[in-house]
Design a protein around this motif. Sequence first.
Motif, PDB file in Angstrom:
ATOM      1  N   TYR A  61       0.845  -1.182   0.000  1.00 17.64           N
ATOM      2  CA  TYR A  61       0.000   0.000   0.000  1.00 17.64           C
ATOM      3  C   TYR A  61       0.884   1.236   0.000  1.00 17.64           C
ATOM      4  N   PRO A  62       0.429   2.315  -0.623  1.00 21.95           N
ATOM      5  CA  PRO A  62       1.245   3.534  -0.648  1.00 21.95           C
ATOM      6  C   PRO A  62       1.345   4.173   0.728  1.00 21.95           C
ATOM      7  N   ILE A  63       2.429   4.882   0.937  1.00 24.34           N
ATOM      8  CA  ILE A  63       2.591   5.676   2.152  1.00 24.34           C
ATOM      9  C   ILE A  63       1.743   6.930   1.954  1.00 24.34           C
ATOM     10  N   GLU A  64       0.939   7.250   2.967  1.00 27.97           N
ATOM     11  CA  GLU A  64      -0.158   8.189   2.761  1.00 27.97           C
ATOM     12  C   GLU A  64       0.125   9.651   3.053  1.00 27.97           C
ATOM     13  N   SER A  65       1.052   9.967   3.933  1.00 28.82           N
ATOM     14  CA  SER A  65       1.202  11.368   4.335  1.00 28.82           C
ATOM     15  C   SER A  65       2.666  11.795   4.336  1.00 28.82           C
ATOM     16  N   GLU A  66       2.870  13.102   4.320  1.00 33.42           N
ATOM     17  CA  GLU A  66       4.218  13.651   4.388  1.00 33.42           C
ATOM     18  C   GLU A  66       4.881  13.279   5.717  1.00 33.42           C
ATOM     19  N   GLU A  67       4.121  13.304   6.783  1.00 33.02           N
ATOM     20  CA  GLU A  67       4.640  12.932   8.106  1.00 33.02           C
ATOM     21  C   GLU A  67       5.125  11.481   8.111  1.00 33.02           C
ATOM     22  N   GLU A  68       4.352  10.623   7.487  1.00 33.16           N
ATOM     23  CA  GLU A  68       4.718   9.212   7.403  1.00 33.16           C
ATOM     24  C   GLU A  68       5.994   9.040   6.567  1.00 33.16           C
ATOM     25  N   TRP A  69       6.101   9.778   5.434  1.00 35.37           N
ATOM     26  CA  TRP A  69       7.298   9.717   4.599  1.00 35.37           C
ATOM     27  C   TRP A  69       8.522  10.183   5.369  1.00 35.37           C
ATOM     28  N   GLU A  70       8.383  11.234   6.169  1.00 35.77           N
ATOM     29  CA  GLU A  70       9.509  11.732   6.950  1.00 35.77           C
ATOM     30  C   GLU A  70      10.007  10.672   7.925  1.00 35.77           C
ATOM     31  N   MET A  71       9.087   9.955   8.566  1.00 34.58           N
ATOM     32  CA  MET A  71       9.456   8.886   9.495  1.00 34.58           C
ATOM     33  C   MET A  71      10.190   7.775   8.751  1.00 34.58           C
ATOM     34  N   VAL A  72       9.680   7.382   7.589  1.00 41.28           N
ATOM     35  CA  VAL A  72      10.300   6.321   6.797  1.00 41.28           C
ATOM     36  C   VAL A  72      11.691   6.752   6.322  1.00 41.28           C
ATOM     37  N   GLU A  73      11.820   7.982   5.861  1.00 35.66           N
ATOM     38  CA  GLU A  73      13.124   8.483   5.418  1.00 35.66           C
ATOM     39  C   GLU A  73      14.143   8.484   6.550  1.00 35.66           C
ATOM     40  N   GLU A  74      13.699   8.805   7.757  1.00 35.10           N
ATOM     41  CA  GLU A  74      14.596   8.771   8.911  1.00 35.10           C
ATOM     42  C   GLU A  74      15.103   7.348   9.168  1.00 35.10           C
ATOM     43  N   VAL A  75      14.215   6.370   9.060  1.00 36.73           N
ATOM     44  CA  VAL A  75      14.610   4.971   9.246  1.00 36.73           C
ATOM     45  C   VAL A  75      15.581   4.555   8.135  1.00 36.73           C
ATOM     46  N   ILE A  76      15.301   4.948   6.893  1.00 37.81           N
ATOM     47  CA  ILE A  76      16.181   4.613   5.769  1.00 37.81           C
ATOM     48  C   ILE A  76      17.567   5.219   5.984  1.00 37.81           C
ATOM     49  N   ASN A  77      17.626   6.473   6.403  1.00 41.09           N
ATOM     50  CA  ASN A  77      18.909   7.138   6.641  1.00 41.09           C
ATOM     51  C   ASN A  77      19.696   6.447   7.751  1.00 41.09           C
ATOM     52  N   THR A  78      19.021   6.036   8.814  1.00 38.20           N
ATOM     53  CA  THR A  78      19.680   5.307   9.901  1.00 38.20           C
ATOM     54  C   THR A  78      20.230   3.982   9.392  1.00 38.20           C
ATOM     55  N   PHE A  79      19.439   3.279   8.583  1.00 39.76           N
ATOM     56  CA  PHE A  79      19.889   2.015   7.998  1.00 39.76           C
ATOM     57  C   PHE A  79      21.128   2.235   7.140  1.00 39.76           C
ATOM     58  N   ALA A  80      21.120   3.279   6.302  1.00 36.38           N
ATOM     59  CA  ALA A  80      22.258   3.564   5.416  1.00 36.38           C
ATOM     60  C   ALA A  80      23.511   3.882   6.230  1.00 36.38           C
ATOM     61  N   GLU A  81      23.369   4.651   7.290  1.00 38.50           N
ATOM     62  CA  GLU A  81      24.506   4.979   8.157  1.00 38.50           C
ATOM     63  C   GLU A  81      25.061   3.716   8.815  1.00 38.50           C
ATOM     64  N   ASP A  82      24.179   2.843   9.288  1.00 36.68           N
ATOM     65  CA  ASP A  82      24.622   1.593   9.918  1.00 36.68           C
ATOM     66  C   ASP A  82      25.369   0.711   8.926  1.00 36.68           C
ATOM     67  N   GLU A  83      24.911   0.673   7.676  1.00 32.13           N
ATOM     68  CA  GLU A  83      25.567  -0.118   6.639  1.00 32.13           C
ATOM     69  C   GLU A  83      26.954   0.439   6.336  1.00 32.13           C
ATOM     70  N   GLU A  84      27.084   1.753   6.311  1.00 29.92           N
ATOM     71  CA  GLU A  84      28.372   2.377   6.042  1.00 29.92           C
ATOM     72  C   GLU A  84      29.382   2.101   7.163  1.00 29.92           C
ATOM     73  N   ASN A  85      28.890   2.027   8.379  1.00 30.50           N
ATOM     74  CA  ASN A  85      29.753   1.824   9.551  1.00 30.50           C
ATOM     75  C   ASN A  85      30.028   0.359   9.856  1.00 30.50           C
ATOM     76  N   ALA A  86      29.387  -0.531   9.128  1.00 35.75           N
ATOM     77  CA  ALA A  86      29.560  -1.980   9.410  1.00 35.75           C
ATOM     78  C   ALA A  86      30.853  -2.510   8.832  1.00 35.75           C
TER      79      ALA A  86
END
Length: 84
Positions: free
Chosen positions: A59-84
Amino acid sequence: MLDSNCLYVQDENGNEKKMTILFTFDSEDKKKQYVVFQDAGHDTEEVFASCYDDQGNLYPIESEEEWEMVEEVINTFAEDEENA
């Protein structure tokens, strides 16, 4: 549709595309499950995200607030991958 490490989506022309799942996560605040994925056929850093249900339906992500939360999780994941 989701399986163990990939999912299939339809593009704008109705063609099925295989995507590689990077990770999934749950949001207690939103009471939803999310999947973050990339196009399996291309060497690109572009990532996509959707909500999904227990049957694996996307299902699509419905709101800008929801997208911001998802982007924060993605950024944290990317940082963890870089530091691994």
